[in-house]
Design a protein around this motif. Structure first.
Motif, PDB file in Angstrom:
ATOM      1  N   ARG A 153       0.780  -1.346   0.073  1.00 37.01           N
ATOM      2  CA  ARG A 153      -0.098  -0.129  -0.179  1.00 37.01           C
ATOM      3  C   ARG A 153       0.835   1.215   0.004  1.00 37.01           C
ATOM      4  O   ARG A 153       0.486   2.232  -0.410  1.00 37.01           O
ATOM      5  N   GLN A 154       2.060   1.197   0.588  1.00 37.53           N
ATOM      6  CA  GLN A 154       3.056   2.192   0.574  1.00 37.53           C
ATOM      7  C   GLN A 154       3.835   2.402  -0.570  1.00 37.53           C
ATOM      8  O   GLN A 154       4.386   3.379  -1.402  1.00 37.53           O
ATOM      9  N   LYS A 176      -6.544   4.310  -3.786  1.00 38.42           N
ATOM     10  CA  LYS A 176      -5.673   4.878  -2.866  1.00 38.42           C
ATOM     11  C   LYS A 176      -5.956   4.596  -1.402  1.00 38.42           C
ATOM     12  O   LYS A 176      -7.057   4.859  -0.766  1.00 38.42           O
ATOM     13  N   LEU A 177      -4.894   4.073  -0.724  1.00 40.39           N
ATOM     14  CA  LEU A 177      -4.888   3.658   0.558  1.00 40.39           C
ATOM     15  C   LEU A 177      -4.180   4.323   1.601  1.00 40.39           C
ATOM     16  O   LEU A 177      -4.520   4.385   3.066  1.00 40.39           O
ATOM     17  N   VAL A 178      -3.389   5.075   1.037  1.00 34.85           N
ATOM     18  CA  VAL A 178      -2.420   6.082   1.908  1.00 34.85           C
ATOM     19  C   VAL A 178      -2.861   7.431   1.630  1.00 34.85           C
ATOM     20  O   VAL A 178      -2.640   7.700   0.279  1.00 34.85           O
ATOM     21  N   PHE A 179      -3.027   8.073   2.718  1.00 32.93           N
ATOM     22  CA  PHE A 179      -3.319   9.645   2.493  1.00 32.93           C
ATOM     23  C   PHE A 179      -2.250  10.457   2.870  1.00 32.93           C
ATOM     24  O   PHE A 179      -1.801  10.331   4.143  1.00 32.93           O
ATOM     25  N   HIS A 223      -7.776  -0.254   8.938  1.00 33.91           N
ATOM     26  CA  HIS A 223      -7.915  -1.699   8.316  1.00 33.91           C
ATOM     27  C   HIS A 223      -8.679  -1.344   7.058  1.00 33.91           C
ATOM     28  O   HIS A 223      -9.552  -0.412   6.990  1.00 33.91           O
ATOM     29  N   LEU A 224      -8.420  -2.069   5.996  1.00 32.88           N
ATOM     30  CA  LEU A 224      -8.965  -1.784   4.780  1.00 32.88           C
ATOM     31  C   LEU A 224     -10.640  -1.946   4.941  1.00 32.88           C
ATOM     32  O   LEU A 224     -11.380  -1.090   4.055  1.00 32.88           O
ATOM     33  N   SER A 225     -10.810  -3.042   5.650  1.00 35.44           N
ATOM     34  CA  SER A 225     -12.499  -3.158   5.732  1.00 35.44           C
ATOM     35  C   SER A 225     -13.229  -1.920   6.242  1.00 35.44           C
ATOM     36  O   SER A 225     -14.362  -1.588   6.049  1.00 35.44           O
ATOM     37  N   LEU A 226     -12.302  -1.196   7.336  1.00 31.36           N
ATOM     38  CA  LEU A 226     -12.886   0.067   7.798  1.00 31.36           C
ATOM     39  C   LEU A 226     -13.232   1.184   6.702  1.00 31.36           C
ATOM     40  O   LEU A 226     -14.145   1.975   6.880  1.00 31.36           O
ATOM     41  N   GLN A 227     -12.107   1.355   5.710  1.00 33.96           N
ATOM     42  CA  GLN A 227     -12.163   2.204   4.740  1.00 33.96           C
ATOM     43  C   GLN A 227     -13.456   1.912   3.831  1.00 33.96           C
ATOM     44  O   GLN A 227     -14.304   2.565   3.493  1.00 33.96           O
ATOM     45  N   GLU A 228     -13.816   0.425   3.570  1.00 27.85           N
ATOM     46  CA  GLU A 228     -14.887  -0.112   2.855  1.00 27.85           C
ATOM     47  C   GLU A 228     -16.046   0.419   3.675  1.00 27.85           C
ATOM     48  O   GLU A 228     -17.074   0.691   2.847  1.00 27.85           O
ATOM     49  N   PHE A 229     -16.390   0.163   4.898  1.00 27.83           N
ATOM     50  CA  PHE A 229     -17.366   0.605   5.694  1.00 27.83           C
ATOM     51  C   PHE A 229     -17.657   1.916   5.536  1.00 27.83           C
ATOM     52  O   PHE A 229     -18.890   2.315   5.277  1.00 27.83           O
ATOM     53  N   PHE A 230     -16.953   3.072   5.735  1.00 24.26           N
ATOM     54  CA  PHE A 230     -17.081   4.244   5.563  1.00 24.26           C
ATOM     55  C   PHE A 230     -17.588   4.603   4.157  1.00 24.26           C
ATOM     56  O   PHE A 230     -18.228   5.547   4.060  1.00 24.26           O
ATOM     57  N   ALA A 231     -16.920   3.850   3.108  1.00 24.42           N
ATOM     58  CA  ALA A 231     -17.213   4.341   1.786  1.00 24.42           C
ATOM     59  C   ALA A 231     -18.565   4.010   1.356  1.00 24.42           C
ATOM     60  O   ALA A 231     -19.262   4.653   0.839  1.00 24.42           O
TER      61      ALA A 231
END
Length: 1863
Positions: A314-315, A545-548, A587-595
């Protein structure tokens, strides 16, 4: 802080993966059991032992140096005796033993000295350095012994430096400095990793939700890891991952449990790179495990590795430029403090001790492929992309010998990596013990620890979730929060989505410092920050994009997320740039939840966009998963947010009402419902079950379950308890019993416990070598809890007697169990006796299968003999009724003398199922003995006497058993193959059939004959070559088999004479329904004899003969008259009685000369019942076809003549066309592609109109004159189709010269005849030269359309349509001249004809007529760019008054209606009207001419116009002042509020308006309020169209007020708005007052059940309604039931749309009954409703009453083959049906056959849509066969059916009307 891009561990996993230190695991656990530094001495001993031969060999070259060093280490020991040894190797061995015995310290120092100063081989030096502890932080010695190996440029062996005095001191010092730099770099990395992952971790490190003290996160709970086979995973990867059915699991494919330490076994190899691939589903702890590895290496546990480097993909995504390997290591990670080149060189030389960890391959956005040059190693200093660096490391092109560890989710594994991997393992997460261990540590400081653990253990659903470590963490967070509140009852969420919501609320609440604040208040306070976090999440997923960076995140969002532990911060470096702060969701799943949350609460996201983003279907269908690679849980969260429990949460965040939220949720629910009706394989079923479970919608689950009931087959993919839990939820919501079939599925044993909660399992199947005794033991605990289980299959497994014993002990507790299948396990035959004895207590058990031994139980008696001798036991009389046995006496050398003993044995076995006597020598006599005893023998299935040296006499004896044995149903024999098998029907089946059928067979003479006729009997005597004498014997026996229904005598070399004899028997075989005589070497003479059967045999149905290489002869008969009562018993007869006299004769692949044709026709003329004649692939000559056509008048009842695959000459084509003049009964002649023709004939009293279609027949100029002569004689010609020929311009001109002499009354099709613009002009000329031509339609594009339509009446309508004719300047004068001659033209429609503005103006001035209306339509691309003023100026060019102006810029369309003669208005009146509009002087001057021409304007229609400009709005409003204006349309245009104000003001003056269309203007409730005054002043308004706007409840109230005085209203269209129950009530109250109302369109609103009932009650009083459109409103069953009561009063209803309304069986049944009363219906759409089979049958029975029905849509209705027959018969009785839509259902070949059968009966059918069903090759072929008889059908759609590609191509070539593609 060190400059590194290694970020903080993801905090969910840091909390989830805790435990108590280095505990050891068992079974499938992964145990981080790293080596202790105290074990170094043992390591050294092992290393020396392994390397001794190589070490001795190396040191034997310099024994003197070795002796000198030994004396230095052992100064007090006398070593003089060593000098006396002459053998160098013995000397070295002695010295090494002496040094080793001196003690571990001296021994270690000596080994280090050898490594420092000696010249050892590279691999040996590495082993000794590693074992002696060089570089270990725990060493007490400061010396760093040399561990380097040779580089490619270094010499080896004796070529290197010598020892002792030969080594220069400066070189040693340089070497030591290089090693010191490397050691300092190693210490630097170790310190960094200890800081990141070790015990020094800062107390302030962010942890998810800050839920625990930092010390808690240091423990680690081991994960379950299982090793897989890379080859097997590669095999699966090559196939679609969900379509792996049928892959057998071999023994060696069984996954084995491994420990983490096992991953690095034998890591030191001979210079080859080792690749370890570790994969796991989301949340399994992959990243945390990698951090743990780094921590343990830093602590010295992984001593085999000098360096460990961790990279996260991801980086790595942030790196855009190319890097060298050195830059990758030093710039992205840590720079050495000094001497970087020396350090890098050391890394190169010690590659075998390097560990590279690449975490999260699935998160990499680049494409990784195999290195382009597999044989060449890239230069070390060559810059490469990240993907190239990674691939070259894996393939050993860089740092050969290193170890590469890669982690990934399983869905993105490159093929090259699967091929390259040396070890493949999967992380399975936790098991039950690990969950308990985790919870024990989590709650170790709480008093409620035991309560929490008990809560998890007692809740199976929660426990299934907790097997995923990330979810286990969240569950514990929520449970801790609730237990802290000391509630009397702890209620945890039910779904993953609800847990995430609860987790968010808990984290927010934990930061509240003041008193108790409600969750609603907290959400409202943080709403802005949460919305910002949602936007960030969705944007990141869409952009991969996973890193901001800091600039990506608004400040308030960053503060909120960091405070509550939702984002983690870490240091990142983009190549050699300075470090920056990076942020990522923990965690990627948390990003999916908010999306997902974003889509559900975002006001700008409408239903269509939400449906598009709900990408579950595209995820399944896309070949590349690139679009959804970061969205594995995204659709699950969207589904979870669609549950009722989430509605309040969403309402608060969205600041909308619940109805708004409910609409969004309904979009997701409806999408899931549609997905359930598609063809799904195992993984897709599980995903759909997860989504459905997340919704917690029981109705949806019930619907999904009803669709999936027959699809529960799981093949070769791993199932988790959470998967099974979701599956059980679906099954339990249904009512039907289910079959679950698991084949080759790795399954955790906990899954079996989950299955016990399923109440509807009837049949359970397990098939895999993975399932052994351990599996059987776990299953035995679960089986008694599955109460409805009737059948259990455990096949293809590894179960032994041990596992079987445990199962058998619990079987008696399975009270419903009837059948057990244990085939293909490790059970021995001697185990069966024990099994039978144990299973005798199972009350309802009927059958057990184990390999070839099958034992049947009656289910009545529980006593089964315990004797192991099964054969002797079967003979005992007392047991004869209990067991059905198979008796096999194969190859026992029995002869005819043993036949008596065998028959005695058979008579003693009262219940035999099968008897196999094959491979003996019984002969004819032995067979005779057997046959005579058969009436006394009880055989329920089959008797096999194959390979017994029998002749024709023996066959005849066996054949006679069909007469003597009542239960003999089939005989199969072949003398060539020596097969002879008799099949029987069982006792249970036979008596019931007998009693049922004899009751209706009273008309038969003799009971015996009656009894023999009730069972369908079949005889197959093939491949026997009967000579004439034997054939007579056979015929004698066959004559007695009067009850045989199917007779197959193929491949017997019967010849013409033999076939003739057998045909002579047919009158005696009264029950025969099918006779097969294929492969009997017959000639055309036999064909003539068979044809005579059509007149000789009354009940023959068809004769099908092919004399090709594989001759086939099939005779099919109608049912016998004696069973005619059976046919009339049902409501629909399979074959109506009038059809029984219909005969069909088919002859293929036979050369028929003209003389033969004469004879054939003479025979066929005698058959009065011949209705169909097919002659295909017969190479008929023109003369043969001419003779056939001359005979047609004598075939009085023929309805269809079909000649296919027969090449026709042009002359023959004309002969076929002339048949219209030869036979008056011919109604249609169709010739396609010069090789297929069909002639349809009718009775004399039927319609006299005829049609002729000669398409693609190569008709050119030379055939035109003769063709015209033929057609001029056809006085009844309605349609003529000459498309696809080669007339050209000249041929077309000649043909049109004869047009007046032809009597075409409807249509002439001349498409695709290679004409140009000159040909177009010839066609246009017919409008003025032919009085009965009413329309000409021409296109020169790819469609190449050329149509002329006619009318018999003197109709004034003349229409000209021209499309893409590409007129050039030289053609325009001719065109204008022709148009001027056509003074009766009523419509001119021009589309994309390359007409410039100047040409259009000239054209408009040229068009005129004396009296009436002319509508001119111009569509050209330049219209889109012209201003309104320019288009209006153009619109007034024609002569006459403009009565209509339509401008549609999206279509590039300008349409003008002109009335003649012209009437002008006085100039003073025009100027006065313009002054009232308040226009500027420049507009008044322009509009003066326009308005003067538009004084009679009646229709004004503008579409896609930009009215934001004030001037444009003023111009528009000026046209609303005409008093004659009747219709105004403004659609899909952009209007500002001020512009709307102008329009509304002018509309108030339009008192004569009858139709107002303001669709797609984004009108909201406020705009409707502005419109109300204008509506009040439109008393003549008839049609109001406001669809596709944003009208809500308030707007409906305004409309209701405005329409109170609208007595003339005929149409209301409010579809695609936001109307709910409240608003609908206002409209519904007005409907009964509108007595002229004809059309009501309220589709795509939010009416719901309550609103639907209100509307239906109002509609009951609207008796003149003709169209009712209520699609996509989810009105439900109650509304449908209410509507059924109102329908009888709606006697004028013609169109009804109710698709997608959640109507099930409760509403479907009454609705179907109510529809029958609406006999005026012309169109019905009931798609996307699950009516159930009962309602569909009721609808089918009522279809014959719809005498005007033209179209019916039943898409997505769950229609299966079970109701296809009823529907097909119903459709066939709709006399005017034109279009049937049955796509997206479950129709298979059976359904296709039923539909195909009735196609010829539907004379007006044009379209049959069967897309997306389950029709395979058989069904498609039958449809094609029947389509040939239906000239009126335009298309049958079969896209996305399982028809093989080669079959698709063949059928499409056969008939182009079959469409297998989507477009």
């Amino acid at each position: 802080m060190p400059k590194t891009c290694i970020r903080e561990p993801m905090c969910i996993e840091s909390v989830m993966s805790m435990g108590a230190g280095n505990s050891t695991g068992n079974g499938g656990e992964s145990t981080i059991s790293f080596e202790n530094p105290q074990m170094e001495d043992m390591d050294l001993q092992r290393a020396i032992a392994n390397a001794q031969p190589q070490l001795v060999e190396s040191l034997s070259h310099t024994p003197e140096w070795l002796l000198m060093k030994a004396k230095g280490f052992l100064p007090h020991m006398d070593l003089s005796h060593v000098d006396e040894i002459t053998d160098c190797k013995k000397k070295v061995l002695l010295l090494l033993d002496t040094l080793e015995n001196a003690g571990p310290i001296i021994w270690k120092q000596f080994i280090q000295c050898v490594c420092m100063e000696g010249n050892l081989p590279m691999d040996l030096e590495i082993q000794l350095m590693s074992a002696s502890g060089e570089g270990n932080l725990n060493q007490e010695q400061e010396g760093f012994a040399e561990a380097s190996t040779q580089s490619p440029s270094q010499p080896t062996g004796h070529e290197r430096h010598g020892h002792g005095s030969n080594s220069h001191p400066n070189e040693k010092e340089s070497k030591r400095q290089r090693l010191d730099s490397t050691e300092r770099y190693r210490h630097l990395i170790i310190a960094s990793m200890c800081q990141r992952y070790g015990n020094e971790r800062a107390a302030g490190t962010a942890v998810l939700g800050q839920v625990q003290a930092p010390a808690f996160s240091q423990a680690f709970v081991n994960l379950v890891i299982r090793q897989s086979k890379a080859s097997r995973l590669k095999e699966k990867a090559d196939k679609p991952r969900e379509d792996l059915a049928g892959m057998q699991e071999a023994e060696e494919c069984v996954d084995t449990a491994v420990k983490v330490s096992d991953l690095f076994e034998s890591v030191v190899s001979l210079g080859t790179t080792k690749v370890i691939l570790l994969f796991g589903k989301p949340g399994m702890g992959k990243t945390m495990l990698m951090h743990r590895l780094c921590q343990k290496w830093a602590e010295g546990a992984l001593h085999q590795f000098l360096f460990t480097f961790l990279f996260e993909f991801r980086q790595l995504n942030l790196i855009s430029r190319k890097l060298t390997l050195k830059e990758l290591l030093f710039d992205l990670l840590l720079q050495p403090e000094d001497c970087p080149d020396a350090v890098f060189q050391h890394l190169l030389e010690n590659a075998q001790r390097m560990l590279f960890i690449f975490d999260g391959l699935d998160e990499f956005v680049g494409n990784i492929g195999q290195p382009s040059s597999p044989c060449l190693s890239p230069a070390l200093h060559k810059p490469m992309s990240i993907s190239e660096l990674f691939a070259n490391l894996c393939f050993g092109k860089l740092l050969p010998g290193c170890t590469v560890l890669v982690t990934s989710r399983p869905k993105k594994l490159p093929d090259f990596l699967l091929n390259r991997a040396d070890l493949l393992a999967e992380i399975w997460g936790f098991d039950r013990e690990k969950v308990e261990e985790y919870a024990s540590h989590y709650f170790h400081q709480h008093s409620f620890k035991e309560q929490a653990i008990a809560h998890l253990k007692n809740n199976s659903k929660l426990l299934s979730m907790c097997l995923i470590p990330a979810l286990c963490c969240i569950v514990c967070v929520c449970l801790e929060y609730l237990l802290r509140k000391r509630l009397s009852k702890v209620e945890l969420p039910q779904t993953m989505t609800q847990f995430y919501i609860k987790m968010l609320l808990i984290f927010i609440s934990k930061q509240q410092t003041e008193g108790t604040v409600s969750e609603d208040t907290q959400l409202n306070h943080h709403r802005t920050a949460i919305l910002g976090l949602c936007d960030l999440a969705l944007k990141g997923l869409e952009e991969k994009k996973l890193v901001f960076y800091v600039d990506d995140i608004p400040k308030h969002v960053k503060e909120f997320a960091s405070l509550h532990g939702l984002l983690t911060v870490f240091e990142v470096k983009r190549s050699d740039s300075l470090p920056e702060a990076g942020h990522a969701f923990v965690h990627l799943s948390l990003q999916e939840f908010f999306a997902a949350l974003n889509l559900m609460i975002n006001n700008s996201v409408d239903g269509s966009y939400l449906k598009k983003k709900f990408s579950l279907k595209s995820k399944w269908t896309l070949k590349s998963e690139a679009r959804t690679e970061f969205m594995e849980n995204f659709h699950i969260f969207l589904s979870g947010l669609s549950s009722k429990e989430c509605r309040t949460f969403l309402t608060l965040l969205a600041e909308q009402n619940q109805a708004w939220v409910r609409d969004k949720q309904a979009t997701i629910l409806q999408s899931l419902k549609k997905l359930a009706a598609t063809n799904l394989t195992g993984p897709k079923i599980i995903e759909l079950c997860h989504c459905t479970y997340e919704t917690q919608d029981l109705e949806l689950a019930k619907h999904v379950g009803s669709q999936l009931n027959f699809k529960y087959e799981f093949r070769n993919f791993r199932l988790t308890p959470l998967d099974v839990s979701a599956l059980v939820f679906i099954i339990n919501c249904g009512q039907d019993l289910t079959h679950l079939d698991f084949a080759g599925c790795p399954m955790e044993l906990d899954c079996l416990e989950v299955l016990t909660s399923c109440k509807n399992i009837e049949h359970l199947s397990f098939r895999s070598r993975k399932y052994g005794d351990e599996f059987a033991a776990a299953l035995s605990k679960s089986l008694p809890k599955i109460k409805s289980l009737k059948k259990l299959e455990l096949t293809g497994g590894s179960i032994t007697a041990l596992g079987l014993t445990g199962l058998a002990q619990v079987f008696p507790n399975c009270l419903q169990l009837e059948e057990i299948n244990l085939q293909d396990n490790r059970l021995r035959d001697q185990d069966m006796g024990k099994m039978i004895e144990m299973l005798s207590r199972v009350e309802k058990l009927k059958m057990i299968e184990k390999d070839t031994i099958v034992i049947y139980f009656s289910g009545q008696s529980r006593e089964v003999p315990r004797s192991p001798n099964l054969r002797r036991r079967a003979r005992k009389k007392e047991n004869a009724t209990q067991i059905n046995m198979k008796l096999r006496l194969q190859d026992c050398s029995f002869n005819s003398q043993h036949a008596v003993a065998i028959t005695a044995l058979l008579r003693g076995c009262a219940h035999l199922s099968e008897v196999d006597l094959s491979g003996n020598q019984l002969g004819d006599e032995g067979c005779r003995e057997l046959v005579e005893s058969l009436p006394k023998v009880h055989i329920s299935k089959r008797l096999d006497v194959s390979n017994n040296q029998i002749s024709v006499d023996g066959v005849c004896c066996l054949l006679n058993a069909m007469n003597t044995c009542l239960n003999a149903v089939e005989f199969e024999a072949s003398l060539h193959h020596q097969t002879a098998i008799l099949k029987f029907i069982g006792d249970k089946e036979f008596p019931s059939t007998l009693s049922r059928d004899t009751s209706r067979s009273g008309d038969q003479s003799g009971g015996g004959e009656s009894q023999k006729s009730v069972v369908s009997r079949k005889i197959r005597l093939t491949d026997s070559g009967f000579p004439p004498r034997d054939l007579d014997k056979l015929c004698t026996v066959l004559k007695k088999c009067s009850s045989v229904s199917e007779l197959d005598l193929s491949n017997n070399s019967l010849g013409d004479q033999g076939v003739g004899k057998l045909v002579g028997l047919l009158p005696e075989l009264k029950a025969v329904s099918f006779l097969k005589l294929s492969g009997n070497q017959i000639s055309l003479s036999a064909v003539f004899g068979l044809a005579q059967c059509l007149s000789a045999l009354e009940h023959i149905k068809s004769i099908d003969i092919s004399l090709g290489n594989a001759q086939s002869v099939h005779l099919i008969f109608w049912e016998s008259v004696r069973n005619s009562r059976t046919r009339s018993a049902g409501k629909f007869q399979a074959h109506p009685r009038q059809l029984e006299n219909d005969h069909c004769f088919r002859l293929r692949e036979c050369t028929v000369s003209p003389k033969d044709m004469d004879r054939l026709c003479q025979i066929l003329e005698k058959c009065t019942g011949l209705t169909e004649l097919e002659l295909s692939r017969n190479a008929l000559s023109d003369q043969s076809i001419e003779r056939l056509l001359m005979s047609l008048p004598n075939l009085h009842n023929l309805k269809l003549l079909s000649i296919r695959n027969n090449k026709f000459s042009p002359n023959c084509t004309l002969l076929l066309a002339n048949s219209l003049n030869l036979c008056e009964r011919i109604r249609e002649v169709e010739v396609r592609s010069s090789e297929n023709t069909s002639l349809h004939l009718a009775g004399m009293i039927e319609s006299q109109e005829t049609s002729c279609r000669l398409t693609d027949c190569s008709i050119g100029q030379n055939e035109v004159e003769e063709l015209c002569r033929i057609l001029e004689q056809c006085g009844r010609l309605a349609e003529l189709d000459l498309s696809g020929n080669q007339l050209g311009n000249e041929g077309l001109r000649r043909f049109l010269d004869h047009l007046l002499q032809m009597h075409v009354s409807r249509l002439l099709n001349l498409s695709h005849n290679k004409i140009s613009q000159d040909g177009v002009l010839y066609l246009i000329n017919t409008l003025s030269t032919c009085r009965n031509v009413t329309e000409v339609q021409v296109s020169l594009c790819s469609k190449a359309t050329s149509l002329i339509k006619f009318t018999r009446e003197d109709e004034p309508r003349k229409i000209l349509r021209l499309t893409e004719c590409n007129f050039q300047p030289e053609h325009l004068p001719k065109l204008f001249s022709l148009l001027q001659k056509c003074t009766n033209l009523t419509a001119y429609i021009s589309t994309n004809n390359n007409m410039t503005t100047k040409a259009v103006e000239d054209l408009l001035r040229a068009l005129r007529k004396s009296l009436g209306t002319l509508r001119i339509s111009i569509a050209e691309p330049w219209v889109r760019n012209e201003s309104i003023a320019s288009l209006l100026q153009m619109a007034v060019q024609p002569h006459g008054n403009v009565i209509e102006i339509t401008i549609s810029k999206d279509k590039g369309l300008l349409r003008v209606g002109v009335g003649f003669p012209c009437r002008t208005e006085k100039m003073e009146s025009v100027v006065s009207r313009l002054n009232q509009c308040g226009l500027e002087a420049k507009h008044i001057h322009f509009l003066q001419r326009v308005i003067e021409k538009c004084t009679q304007l009646q229709e004004l229609s503008w579409s896609h116009i930009d009215l934001n400009d004030a001037e444009e709005a003023m111009l528009a409003s000026a046209f609303l002042t005409f008093p004659t204006l009747r219709k105004f349309e403004l659609m899909s245009s952009s209007v500002t509020p001020s512009g709307m104000g102008h329009l509304v003001a002018r509309l108030q003056q339009c008192h004569a308006i009858e139709e107002l269309n303001l669709c797609s203007l984004r009108l909201d409730d406020t705009a409707i309020l502005m419109l109300v005054p204008g509506l009040h002043k439109m008393p003549l308004l008839k049609r109001l169209l406001l669809n596709n706007n944003s009208i809500g409840n308030e707007g409906c109230s305004h409309l209701a007020e405005a329409l109170k005085n609208a007595p003339h209203m005929e149409e209301i269209n409010l579809s695609h708005n936001k109307i709910e129950h409240v608003g609908l009530e206002k409209i519904a109250k007005l409907l009964p007052e509108m007595q002229n109302l004809k059309i009501v369109n309220l589709s795509s609103n939010s009416i719901g059940p309550a609103g639907g009932e209100t509307l239906v009650e109002a509609l009951a009083h609207c008796r003149h309604v003709e169209e009712l459109l209520l699609a996509r409103n989810h009105v439900g069953d109650k509304t449908a039931a209410r509507l059924s009561l109102s329908l009888p009063s709606m006697g004028h209803l013609k169109i009804l749309h109710l698709q997608s309304n959640n109507i099930g069986s409760l509403g479907g049944m009454p609705l179907a009954k109510g529809l029958v009363e609406c006999q005026q219906l012309e169109e019905i759409s009931l798609s996307e409703n699950g009516f159930g089979e009962g309602a569909l049958r009721t609808l089918s029975e009522g279809l014959p009453r719809f005498t005007r029905l033209r179209k019916i849509e039943l898409k997505f209705c769950g229609i299966s083959d079970g109701v296809s027959k009823h529907l097909a018969l119903g459709f066939s009785r709709c006399p005017v049906i034109e279009e049937i839509i049955l796509s997206w259902n479950s129709l298979g070949d059976e359904g296709a056959l039923e539909l195909a059968t009735v196609l010829p009966r539907m004379a007006r059918l044009r379209i049959l849509d069967l897309d997306k069903n389950r029709i395979a090759a058989q069904g498609a072929k039958k449809l094609a066969e029947e389509l040939a008889k239906c000239c009126g059908i335009q298309v049958i759609r079969l896209w996305s059916n399982p028809v093989p590609k080669n079959i698709e191509e063949s059928l499409t070539k056969q008939d182009a009307r079959l469409h297998f593609s989507f477009f």
